[in-house]
Design a protein around this motif. Structure first.
Motif, PDB file in Angstrom:
ATOM      1  N   ALA A 179      -8.658  -0.477   5.222  1.00  0.00           N
ATOM      2  CA  ALA A 179      -9.898  -0.705   4.472  1.00  0.00           C
ATOM      3  C   ALA A 179     -11.065  -1.022   5.391  1.00  0.00           C
ATOM      4  N   ALA A 180     -10.769  -1.637   6.534  1.00  0.00           N
ATOM      5  CA  ALA A 180     -11.825  -2.039   7.474  1.00  0.00           C
ATOM      6  C   ALA A 180     -11.959  -1.081   8.651  1.00  0.00           C
ATOM      7  N   ALA A 181     -11.286   0.062   8.601  1.00  0.00           N
ATOM      8  CA  ALA A 181     -11.226   0.956   9.756  1.00  0.00           C
ATOM      9  C   ALA A 181     -12.530   1.675  10.048  1.00  0.00           C
ATOM     10  N   SER A 182     -13.365   1.872   9.033  1.00  0.00           N
ATOM     11  CA  SER A 182     -14.605   2.624   9.212  1.00  0.00           C
ATOM     12  C   SER A 182     -15.612   2.211   8.153  1.00  0.00           C
ATOM     13  N   PRO A 183     -16.901   2.210   8.498  1.00  0.00           N
ATOM     14  CA  PRO A 183     -17.931   1.957   7.480  1.00  0.00           C
ATOM     15  C   PRO A 183     -17.953   3.017   6.390  1.00  0.00           C
ATOM     16  N   ARG A 184     -17.324   4.157   6.637  1.00  0.00           N
ATOM     17  CA  ARG A 184     -17.277   5.214   5.627  1.00  0.00           C
ATOM     18  C   ARG A 184     -16.338   4.870   4.465  1.00  0.00           C
ATOM     19  N   VAL A 185     -15.373   3.999   4.701  1.00  0.00           N
ATOM     20  CA  VAL A 185     -14.383   3.708   3.666  1.00  0.00           C
ATOM     21  C   VAL A 185     -15.067   3.035   2.476  1.00  0.00           C
ATOM     22  N   ALA A 186     -14.970   3.688   1.317  1.00  0.00           N
ATOM     23  CA  ALA A 186     -15.596   3.169   0.098  1.00  0.00           C
ATOM     24  C   ALA A 186     -14.575   2.698  -0.919  1.00  0.00           C
ATOM     25  N   ALA A 187     -13.316   3.126  -0.759  1.00  0.00           N
ATOM     26  CA  ALA A 187     -12.296   2.746  -1.741  1.00  0.00           C
ATOM     27  C   ALA A 187     -10.907   2.960  -1.158  1.00  0.00           C
ATOM     28  N   LEU A 188      -9.959   2.163  -1.646  1.00  0.00           N
ATOM     29  CA  LEU A 188      -8.539   2.417  -1.471  1.00  0.00           C
ATOM     30  C   LEU A 188      -7.965   2.697  -2.850  1.00  0.00           C
ATOM     31  N   ALA A 189      -7.022   3.649  -2.912  1.00  0.00           N
ATOM     32  CA  ALA A 189      -6.396   4.003  -4.179  1.00  0.00           C
ATOM     33  C   ALA A 189      -4.884   4.009  -4.006  1.00  0.00           C
ATOM     34  N   LEU A 190      -4.210   3.275  -4.863  1.00  0.00           N
ATOM     35  CA  LEU A 190      -2.757   3.201  -4.789  1.00  0.00           C
ATOM     36  C   LEU A 190      -2.128   4.432  -5.422  1.00  0.00           C
ATOM     37  N   GLY A 191      -1.161   5.028  -4.718  1.00  0.00           N
ATOM     38  CA  GLY A 191      -0.390   6.140  -5.254  1.00  0.00           C
ATOM     39  C   GLY A 191       1.031   5.672  -5.536  1.00  0.00           C
ATOM     40  N   ALA A 192       1.353   5.447  -6.811  1.00  0.00           N
ATOM     41  CA  ALA A 192       2.598   4.775  -7.163  1.00  0.00           C
ATOM     42  C   ALA A 192       3.831   5.638  -6.989  1.00  0.00           C
ATOM     43  N   GLU A 193       3.729   6.929  -7.273  1.00  0.00           N
ATOM     44  CA  GLU A 193       4.927   7.762  -7.218  1.00  0.00           C
ATOM     45  C   GLU A 193       5.456   7.863  -5.788  1.00  0.00           C
ATOM     46  N   ASP A 194       4.591   8.160  -4.846  1.00  0.00           N
ATOM     47  CA  ASP A 194       5.024   8.250  -3.452  1.00  0.00           C
ATOM     48  C   ASP A 194       5.402   6.881  -2.901  1.00  0.00           C
ATOM     49  N   TYR A 195       4.665   5.852  -3.336  1.00  0.00           N
ATOM     50  CA  TYR A 195       4.982   4.506  -2.857  1.00  0.00           C
ATOM     51  C   TYR A 195       6.395   4.102  -3.266  1.00  0.00           C
ATOM     52  N   THR A 196       6.727   4.282  -4.538  1.00  0.00           N
ATOM     53  CA  THR A 196       8.053   3.874  -4.990  1.00  0.00           C
ATOM     54  C   THR A 196       9.140   4.713  -4.332  1.00  0.00           C
ATOM     55  N   ALA A 197       8.865   5.992  -4.090  1.00  0.00           N
ATOM     56  CA  ALA A 197       9.835   6.829  -3.385  1.00  0.00           C
ATOM     57  C   ALA A 197      10.081   6.303  -1.978  1.00  0.00           C
ATOM     58  N   SER A 198       9.008   5.849  -1.317  1.00  0.00           N
ATOM     59  CA  SER A 198       9.147   5.336   0.049  1.00  0.00           C
ATOM     60  C   SER A 198       9.943   4.031   0.084  1.00  0.00           C
ATOM     61  N   MET A 199       9.927   3.314  -1.036  1.00  0.00           N
ATOM     62  CA  MET A 199      10.611   2.021  -1.110  1.00  0.00           C
ATOM     63  C   MET A 199      12.006   2.130  -1.722  1.00  0.00           C
ATOM     64  N   GLY A 200      12.358   3.316  -2.201  1.00  0.00           N
ATOM     65  CA  GLY A 200      13.638   3.466  -2.876  1.00  0.00           C
ATOM     66  C   GLY A 200      13.663   2.807  -4.238  1.00  0.00           C
ATOM     67  N   ALA A 201      12.482   2.625  -4.839  1.00  0.00           N
ATOM     68  CA  ALA A 201      12.366   1.953  -6.134  1.00  0.00           C
ATOM     69  C   ALA A 201      12.290   2.975  -7.258  1.00  0.00           C
ATOM     70  N   LEU A 202      12.605   2.523  -8.458  1.00  0.00           N
ATOM     71  CA  LEU A 202      12.492   3.363  -9.638  1.00  0.00           C
ATOM     72  C   LEU A 202      11.179   3.050 -10.341  1.00  0.00           C
ATOM     73  N   ARG A 203      10.446   4.089 -10.706  1.00  0.00           N
ATOM     74  CA  ARG A 203       9.167   3.918 -11.391  1.00  0.00           C
ATOM     75  C   ARG A 203       9.416   3.487 -12.827  1.00  0.00           C
ATOM     76  N   SER A 204       8.662   2.507 -13.303  1.00  0.00           N
ATOM     77  CA  SER A 204       8.812   2.029 -14.671  1.00  0.00           C
ATOM     78  C   SER A 204       7.440   1.796 -15.282  1.00  0.00           C
ATOM     79  N   LYS A 205       7.414   1.681 -16.603  1.00  0.00           N
ATOM     80  CA  LYS A 205       6.141   1.449 -17.281  1.00  0.00           C
ATOM     81  C   LYS A 205       5.675   0.002 -17.152  1.00  0.00           C
ATOM     82  N   THR A 206       6.595  -0.907 -16.884  1.00  0.00           N
ATOM     83  CA  THR A 206       6.184  -2.302 -16.700  1.00  0.00           C
ATOM     84  C   THR A 206       5.473  -2.505 -15.366  1.00  0.00           C
ATOM     85  N   GLY A 207       5.808  -1.695 -14.376  1.00  0.00           N
ATOM     86  CA  GLY A 207       5.081  -1.710 -13.114  1.00  0.00           C
ATOM     87  C   GLY A 207       5.433  -2.805 -12.135  1.00  0.00           C
ATOM     88  N   TRP A 208       6.532  -3.531 -12.371  1.00  0.00           N
ATOM     89  CA  TRP A 208       6.874  -4.607 -11.442  1.00  0.00           C
ATOM     90  C   TRP A 208       7.192  -4.072 -10.052  1.00  0.00           C
TER      91      TRP A 208
END
Length: 301
Positions: A144-173
């Protein structure tokens, strides 16, 4: 983050479909994300790049924050994507799967060179960084602090959970910790925090429940992948009449306290402190940006 810019909804639009590129301008999303990555087949990458360039450069939708998502940071398409995307002059370029601050700085340098070549004022092109892995979330503060150009961070849940070996759920825990990592990084850097996609397009009640968490945590907006989600998400991030009136009363009370030279101001039995004042100002700024605040002011500047 651009002051008071509406970033409640950012809608992905497939870059290889002329019909979708045209239709996207007629929905109520605050931000359009013209996509060159996941939604485009390998055989269509060049055609999509051409279509998106022309859509943004010559047929830019009015009153939208325009973003182009390029292909991966290590893909063979990135160099051509950046060359075309920067010259199209969107508000921002969205980078997929960012994991290190150095990746952002490298792209920053590439964009600067393109802006100079094209006669575009340096720094014009902003960056949105997708956080889509455990490593990316762990490095979110540096990203987030790497460049003055950075205006936003956006979480990508599907790839994130795959990287963690987690199962995607509607509760989002399974993404709660990542949400907090991204949110904290954004608040420290002063950039917009964008929550993950709710992937069940037919479950509007589930989306509404998910948005209670999203807004309750403090996110500024949410990525959506279908137009039917746009109005629901916009509504969740638009202050209610009750919230607006309370914020106005806080500002009015502060103004009266200043006129009376008193350091203690009370609204509804609660003492008004700096956090309450900041929340009130944020609510009123959001309401003005969304066009739901009559009079256009907070009565106390």
């Amino acid at each position: 983050m651009r002051e008071q810019a509406l970033m409640r909804t950012n809608l992905y639009v497939g870059g290889s479909s002329p019909g979708k590129l045209l239709d996207a301008r007629f929905y109520n999303e605050d931000c359009i994300v013209y996509d060159l990555e996941d939604s485009v087949a390998l055989s269509d990458k060049d055609a999509a790049r051409f279509l998106v360039y022309n859509a943004v450069r010559y047929h830019r939708p009015p009153d939208k924050y325009v973003i182009i998502r390029v292909n991966g940071l290590y893909s063979p398409f990135l160099e051509e994507d950046l060359a075309a995307a920067v010259r199209a002059r969107p508000d921002a370029i969205r980078l997929p799967k960012v994991e290190h601050a150095q990746e952002v700085r490298r792209v920053d340098e590439q964009i600067t060179a393109i802006e100079c070549q094209a006669g575009i004022p340096e720094g014009t092109t902003q960056l949105w960084c997708n956080i889509e892995s455990g490593l990316g979330a762990s490095n979110a503060k540096e990203i987030a602090a790497a460049s003055p150009r950075v205006a936003a961070l956006a979480l990508g849940a599907e790839d994130y959970t795959a990287s963690m070996g987690a199962l995607r759920s509607k509760t989002g825990w399974e993404i709660f910790y990542a949400r907090m990592q991204v949110l904290e990084a954004c608040r420290l850097a002063g950039v917009s925090a964008q929550d993950a996609v709710f992937s069940d397009l037919d479950d509007m009640e589930g989306l509404a429940e998910d948005l209670k968490t999203t807004r309750g945590l403090g996110f500024d907006g949410k990525t959506v992948v279908h137009p039917r989600q746009v109005d629901v998400v916009n509504a969740a991030f638009t202050p209610t009449k009750k919230e607006i009136r309370h914020a106005q009363r806080v500002m009015e009370a502060l103004a009266q306290g200043e006129r009376d030279h008193t350091g203690v101001v009370v609204v509804d039995g609660s003492m008004v402190d700096k956090p309450m004042e900041r929340r009130a100002r944020t609510v009123l700024a959001q309401a003005r940006a969304a066009g739901v605040l009559e009079g256009g002011g907070d009565d106390a500047q």
